[in-house]
Design an enzyme around this catalytic site. Structure first.
Site, mmCIF file in Angstrom:
data_model
loop_
_atom_site.group_PDB
_atom_site.id
_atom_site.type_symbol
_atom_site.label_atom_id
_atom_site.label_comp_id
_atom_site.label_asym_id
_atom_site.label_seq_id
_atom_site.Cartn_x
_atom_site.Cartn_y
_atom_site.Cartn_z
ATOM 1 N N ASP A 1 125.255 -34.224 96.365
ATOM 2 C CA ASP A 1 124.356 -33.063 96.403
ATOM 3 C C ASP A 1 123.173 -33.422 97.301
ATOM 4 O O ASP A 1 122.346 -34.274 96.950
ATOM 5 C CB ASP A 1 123.890 -32.743 94.974
ATOM 6 C CG ASP A 1 123.070 -31.453 94.904
ATOM 7 O OD1 ASP A 1 122.542 -31.023 95.946
ATOM 8 O OD2 ASP A 1 122.947 -30.893 93.791
ATOM 9 N N HIS A 2 123.089 -32.747 98.440
ATOM 10 C CA HIS A 2 122.069 -33.112 99.431
ATOM 11 C C HIS A 2 120.663 -32.689 99.027
ATOM 12 O O HIS A 2 119.691 -33.048 99.697
ATOM 13 C CB HIS A 2 122.422 -32.489 100.788
ATOM 14 C CG HIS A 2 122.043 -33.362 101.948
ATOM 15 N ND1 HIS A 2 121.320 -34.525 101.821
ATOM 16 C CD2 HIS A 2 122.302 -33.247 103.284
ATOM 17 C CE1 HIS A 2 121.141 -35.069 103.006
ATOM 18 N NE2 HIS A 2 121.736 -34.316 103.911
ATOM 19 N N ARG A 3 120.537 -31.948 97.925
ATOM 20 C CA ARG A 3 119.200 -31.609 97.444
ATOM 21 C C ARG A 3 118.503 -32.834 96.861
ATOM 22 O O ARG A 3 117.275 -32.952 96.934
ATOM 23 C CB ARG A 3 119.264 -30.511 96.369
ATOM 24 C CG ARG A 3 119.750 -29.163 96.863
ATOM 25 C CD ARG A 3 119.927 -28.195 95.720
ATOM 26 N NE ARG A 3 120.942 -28.648 94.757
ATOM 27 C CZ ARG A 3 121.290 -27.973 93.671
ATOM 28 N NH1 ARG A 3 120.701 -26.811 93.404
ATOM 29 N NH2 ARG A 3 122.224 -28.444 92.865
ATOM 30 N N VAL B 1 120.192 -36.189 96.998
ATOM 31 C CA VAL B 1 120.696 -37.408 97.631
ATOM 32 C C VAL B 1 120.666 -37.206 99.142
ATOM 33 O O VAL B 1 121.378 -36.351 99.673
ATOM 34 C CB VAL B 1 122.132 -37.725 97.166
ATOM 35 C CG1 VAL B 1 122.625 -39.004 97.850
ATOM 36 C CG2 VAL B 1 122.205 -37.859 95.653
#
Length: 484
Positions: free
Chosen positions: A454-456, A458
């Protein structure tokens, strides 16, 4: 509470998970008339998360099973009644809920309730209103009951009978029921007409009681024949045999499977995850020859006796060590409070394919387990999942997941996050490939790992470090000791 209410106890479908709204009855273990005891399992149900056995909280004799196997029932609905004092003699049990007595109908018909296939009242508790016989028709009542069972209404009789002497220009469709103005057709026929773009009001019915059949719809969909020259002699032409519509031919070769239970929940969860969490997937190909040799050695180790040792076990341990080195990845996103919630524990999910669909049970506090403990937990998790006995609690609270696509011979993939988790690692097939080892090309055991996160919460650096450390451990498994 009356004496009858105290005697006949109702058991309702409980919420066996976390906020579940319905469950499907898979199997009844008792029948009407059987004696049951408090705590005895009476049925098995499948929720959106797992199959669960339900115990009855009463002693007595089963008076009524409200629903059959394969029926999906809302939480809070009575599914079984028990006579807790069968020796008291005959007594009238409480009637079923009024809403269960209404027959299922096609959505949109006034005064009738729309339900899905497999839902609704049980046959044993369904009551239907009696129909008055049609004047002048010997079997009018029988036709009315049969028609309602088939899912359509019976038309009211015409006010005036058609005179036998009145010439007809062609077939005339019977009048629709008063107040509805709708042609008579079963729901599947209506759907077929809709798919083919046919207005049922223009279709001439050929079925009993003026019912439009599938053949009538196909006939209406068939292209009209080209006008021919007038015949030179008075001979009635042969009837035209319409060709089946292409859509109908395709439908006859298709199978429709209702989506419910675990498959329905999985589909909803994957759609929600894919379109709420911004996914990033990274890949790495690694030489796992040493890991594969260690697997064979561990199988002979007395400390690993009684547990299953396979490559997935070491991949899981390597992933857990990498997370321990970079604990920031073990987190979740709190949308409501706009916070990142970091976890001091790792509940490791293992994606498992079962006959009921994909489920992801997790090993609680997997990061704190030794290798033999982790092997035992993995073996128990897989066995329970295959038997369909995974509980909702076993699938709740996961933080990261591993999906082993390599067992299907697949190199790797781009896995979708389990909802609420921060990362998922795909473990691909281990294959012998030419590889540069110590300056020479040699055949080595190689696999590809893929990490979605999850790029939010990580970023690319953190995700890359976790993936690289996992690969490094699998390349040189002695790092399990030096990095732990």
């Amino acid at each position: 509470m009356t004496a009858t209410d105290q005697r006949f106890r109702e058991f309702k479908m409980p919420d066996v998970g976390e906020g579940l709204t319905e469950a499907e009855i898979l199997k009844w273990y008792v029948a009407e008339g059987d004696t049951v005891a408090d705590g005895q399992v009476v049925c098995e149900v499948e929720t959106a998360k797992a199959a669960v056995e339900l115990p009855i909280p009463y002693d007595g004799v089963v008076h009524q099973l409200r629903f059959g196997e394969g029926t999906t029932v809302d939480v809070g609905t009575v599914i079984i009644t028990v006579d807790t004092d069968p020796g008291a003699g005959p007594a009238e049990a409480p009637a079923a809920a009024p809403e269960a007595a209404e027959p299922a109908a096609e959505d949109g018909e006034e005064g009738r309730k729309a339900v899905l296939v497999g839902y609704g009242a049980a046959p044993s508790s369904t009551k239907r209103r009696a129909r008055k016989a049609q004047p002048g028709t010997a079997n009018g009542a029988q036709a009315a009951v049969q028609a309602e069972l088939n899912g359509y209404a019976v038309p009211e009789p015409a006010a005036e009978p058609v005179s036998r002497e009145t010439p007809a220009a062609g077939p005339v469709a019977p009048a629709a029921p008063a107040g509805t103005g709708r042609p008579l057709a079963k729901p599947p026929v209506r759907k077929l007409a809709k798919d083919l773009g046919i207005d049922l009001a223009t279709v001439v019915p050929s079925g009993p009681d003026g019912i439009i059949t599938r053949e009538d719809v196909h006939a209406a969909a068939a292209p009209a024949p080209a006008p021919a020259a007038a015949p030179e002699y008075d001979v009635e032409p042969a009837p035209h045999e319409p060709a089946p519509a292409p859509e109908a031919v395709a439908a006859a070769r298709e199978t429709r499977i209702p989506v419910k239970g675990v498959r329905k929940a999985t589909a909803q969860a994957m759609v929600s995850s894919a379109f709420t969490a911004p996914h990033v997937t990274e890949f790495i190909t690694v030489d796992v020859t040493r890991t594969m040799k260690l697997v064979q050695e561990l199988k002979q180790d007395p400390d690993m006796a009684g547990v299953r040792v396979n490559p997935l076990l070491l991949v899981a341990k390597a992933f857990l060590v990498a997370i321990k080195r970079h604990p920031e990845i073990n987190a979740s996103w709190d949308e409501e409070n706009q916070e990142i919630v970091r976890k001091d524990y790792v509940n490791l999910g293992i994606a498992a394919a079962t006959p009921r669909g994909l489920i992801v049970p997790n090993i609680k506090d997997a990061g704190a387990q030794t290798l033999p403990q982790l092997a035992a937990s993995l073996g128990e998790l897989v066995a329970t999942a295959r038997e369909g006995k995974t509980s909702p609690a076993d699938m709740a609270g996961g933080t990261v997941t591993i999906t082993n696509v390599g067992v299907f011979g697949v190199d790797t993939g781009t896995p979708i996050l389990n909802p609420g988790e921060s990362a998922i690692l795909a473990f691909g097939a281990v294959k012998e490939q030419p590889w540069v080892h110590k300056g020479k090309v040699k055949p080595r055991q190689v696999t590809t790992l893929a990490l979605s996160f999850d790029h939010r919460l990580v970023d690319g650096e953190l995700g890359s470090k976790v993936l690289a450390d996992t690969a490094a451990i699998l390349e040189r498994p002695k790092r399990l000791i030096t990095w732990s």
